[in-house]
Design an enzyme around this catalytic site. Structure first.
Site, PDB file in Angstrom:
ATOM      1  CB  SER A   9      -1.153   0.232   1.090  1.00 19.56           C
ATOM      2  OG  SER A   9      -1.752   1.565   1.934  1.00 19.56           O
ATOM      3  CG  HIS A  34      -4.198  -1.172  -1.519  1.00 23.50           C
ATOM      4  ND1 HIS A  34      -5.134  -2.114  -1.806  1.00 23.50           N
ATOM      5  CD2 HIS A  34      -4.471  -0.602  -0.191  1.00 23.50           C
ATOM      6  CE1 HIS A  34      -6.428  -1.364  -1.588  1.00 23.50           C
ATOM      7  NE2 HIS A  34      -5.551  -0.622  -0.162  1.00 23.50           N
ATOM      8  CG  ASP A  36      -5.349   3.246   0.949  1.00 27.09           C
ATOM      9  OD1 ASP A  36      -5.933   2.373   0.883  1.00 27.09           O
ATOM     10  OD2 ASP A  36      -4.108   2.498   1.211  1.00 27.09           O
ATOM     11  CG  MET A  38      -8.057   8.057   1.973  1.00 28.90           C
ATOM     12  SD  MET A  38      -7.481   8.156   3.817  1.00 28.90           S
ATOM     13  CE  MET A  38      -5.883   6.533   3.977  1.00 28.90           C
ATOM     14  CG  HIS A  67      -9.321   0.865  -0.536  1.00 30.10           C
ATOM     15  ND1 HIS A  67      -8.768   0.542   0.661  1.00 30.10           N
ATOM     16  CD2 HIS A  67     -10.941   1.347  -0.665  1.00 30.10           C
ATOM     17  CE1 HIS A  67      -9.904   0.697   1.983  1.00 30.10           C
ATOM     18  NE2 HIS A  67     -10.631   0.933   0.622  1.00 30.10           N
ATOM     19  CG  MET A  69     -11.183   4.276   1.277  1.00 27.24           C
ATOM     20  SD  MET A  69      -9.298   4.020   2.046  1.00 27.24           S
ATOM     21  CE  MET A  69      -8.341   4.063   1.180  1.00 27.24           C
ATOM     22  CG  MET A 138     -11.777  -1.322   4.760  1.00 22.79           C
ATOM     23  SD  MET A 138     -10.377  -0.526   4.096  1.00 22.79           S
ATOM     24  CE  MET A 138      -8.756  -0.867   5.712  1.00 22.79           C
ATOM     25  CG  ASP A 176      -6.590  -2.016   3.413  1.00 19.27           C
ATOM     26  OD1 ASP A 176      -5.376  -1.991   3.716  1.00 19.27           O
ATOM     27  OD2 ASP A 176      -7.152  -1.772   2.374  1.00 19.27           O
TER      28      ASP A 176
HETATM   29  C1  DX5 Z   1      -6.440   2.206   5.230  1.00 16.00           C
HETATM   30  C2  DX5 Z   1      -5.598   2.265   3.837  1.00 16.00           C
HETATM   31  C3  DX5 Z   1      -4.828   0.755   4.365  1.00 16.00           C
HETATM   32  C4  DX5 Z   1      -3.485   1.136   4.362  1.00 16.00           C
HETATM   33  C5  DX5 Z   1      -2.796   0.240   4.962  1.00 16.00           C
HETATM   34  O1  DX5 Z   1      -7.391   2.993   5.115  1.00 16.00           O
HETATM   35  O2  DX5 Z   1      -6.763   1.312   3.082  1.00 16.00           O
HETATM   36  O3  DX5 Z   1      -5.190   0.633   2.886  1.00 16.00           O
HETATM   37  O4  DX5 Z   1      -2.656   2.277   4.036  1.00 16.00           O
HETATM   38  O5  DX5 Z   1      -1.918   0.395   5.921  1.00 16.00           O
HETATM   39  P1  DX5 Z   1      -0.941  -0.574   7.177  1.00 16.00           P
HETATM   40  O6  DX5 Z   1      -0.803  -1.760   6.087  1.00 16.00           O
HETATM   41  O7  DX5 Z   1      -0.177   0.363   7.761  1.00 16.00           O
HETATM   42  O8  DX5 Z   1      -2.410  -0.596   7.895  1.00 16.00           O
HETATM   43 ZN    ZN Z   2      -6.645   0.568   1.515  1.00 15.40          ZN
END
Ligand code: DX5
Ligand code: ZN
Length: 224
Positions: A9, A34, A36, A38, A67, A69, A138, A176
């Site tokens: 990630s 991956h 993320d 947000m 991903h 969010m 999650m 995740d």
């Molecule tokens: C959290 C993200 C994850 C995060 C994972 O909202 O969706 O993908 O980056 O990071 P670790 O492995 O450090 O929990």
């Molecule tokens: Zn994620």
């Protein structure tokens, strides 16, 4: 048997050196990246968007897993796919038209995933699992990397795997949040096919070696 894949990630990386760090994960055996996204509304944090993703995609062949969010994901899905995301997941919690969103992702040619938060009951997936290419379970509350794995996620993984095996054996299960070298075998044994690891990889001194070790552990474990 579904494949067993490792997805570092990038959110957890050092953005000054992110290109080099991504290359290290690829040399170490990463299967997909991956990414993320947000928006500061659906989750209390803001990260990067499709333009940054396209910069990564131009420099590497590794598939990118976005991903999302965010609120109103349908508005941005075409942009993420044309920027280079070949896997796209959206959350079930803020989407009354999840079937339509899945179809939209597929129409644009990407694998469609449904993400579900730790506090959301799994039975909400019973219909949508028939259409999804993957479910993203999650194991922390979304928003930040570096949080601790929520232990009940193991039971949720087992339950989700039973649902998947019964309703749509082709659907992959992605996990995740809070996965490290220490607990990666447990999540694979409980049913994860695709394992996302953020700080557990990017926090290491030697990213390549860490990726190799985690990948080996994933491949050595079989879900029961
Ligand atoms: C959290 C993200 C994850 C995060 C994972 O909202 O969706 O993908 O980056 O990071 P670790 O492995 O450090 O929990
Ligand atoms: Zn994620």
């Amino acid at each position: 048997m579904p494949p067993k894949l490792l997805a570092p990630s990038v959110l957890a990386g050092d953005w000054w050196n992110i290109g080099k760090q991504i290359e290290e994960t690829i040399k170490g055996g990463a299967d997909l990246l991956h990414f993320d996204v947000m928006d500061g509304h659906f989750v209390p944090n803001i990260t990067a968007g499709y333009e940054l993703l396209s910069h990564i995609k131009r420099r590497t062949d590794i598939p990118i897993d976005a991903h999302l969010m965010i609120q109103e994901p349908d508005r941005y899905i075409p942009k993420f796919v044309s920027a280079g995301a070949s896997w796209v997941s959206v959350h079930i919690e803020n989407n009354p038209h999840i079937h339509r969103t899945i179809e939209l992702i597929k129409q644009h040619g990407a694998k469609a995933g449904v993400a579900i938060n730790p506090g959301t009951p799994l039975y909400l997936l019973e219909e949508v699992i028939h259409y999804a290419d993957f479910i993203l379970l999650m194991s922390v509350n979304p928003g930040f990397s570096g949080q601790s794995f929520i232990p009940r996620s193991l039971e949720r993984l087992r339950k989700l795997k039973r649902m998947r095996d019964e309703l749509n054996p082709d659907c992959l299960i992605q996990i995740d949040g809070g996965i490290k070298e220490e607990n990666v075998r447990e999540v694979v044994r409980a049913g994860a096919d695709v394992v996302v690891v953020g700080s557990g990889i990017f926090g290491a001194k030697n990213i390549r070696e860490k990726t190799e070790r985690i990948k080996k552990l994933i491949l050595s474990e079989v879900s029961v």
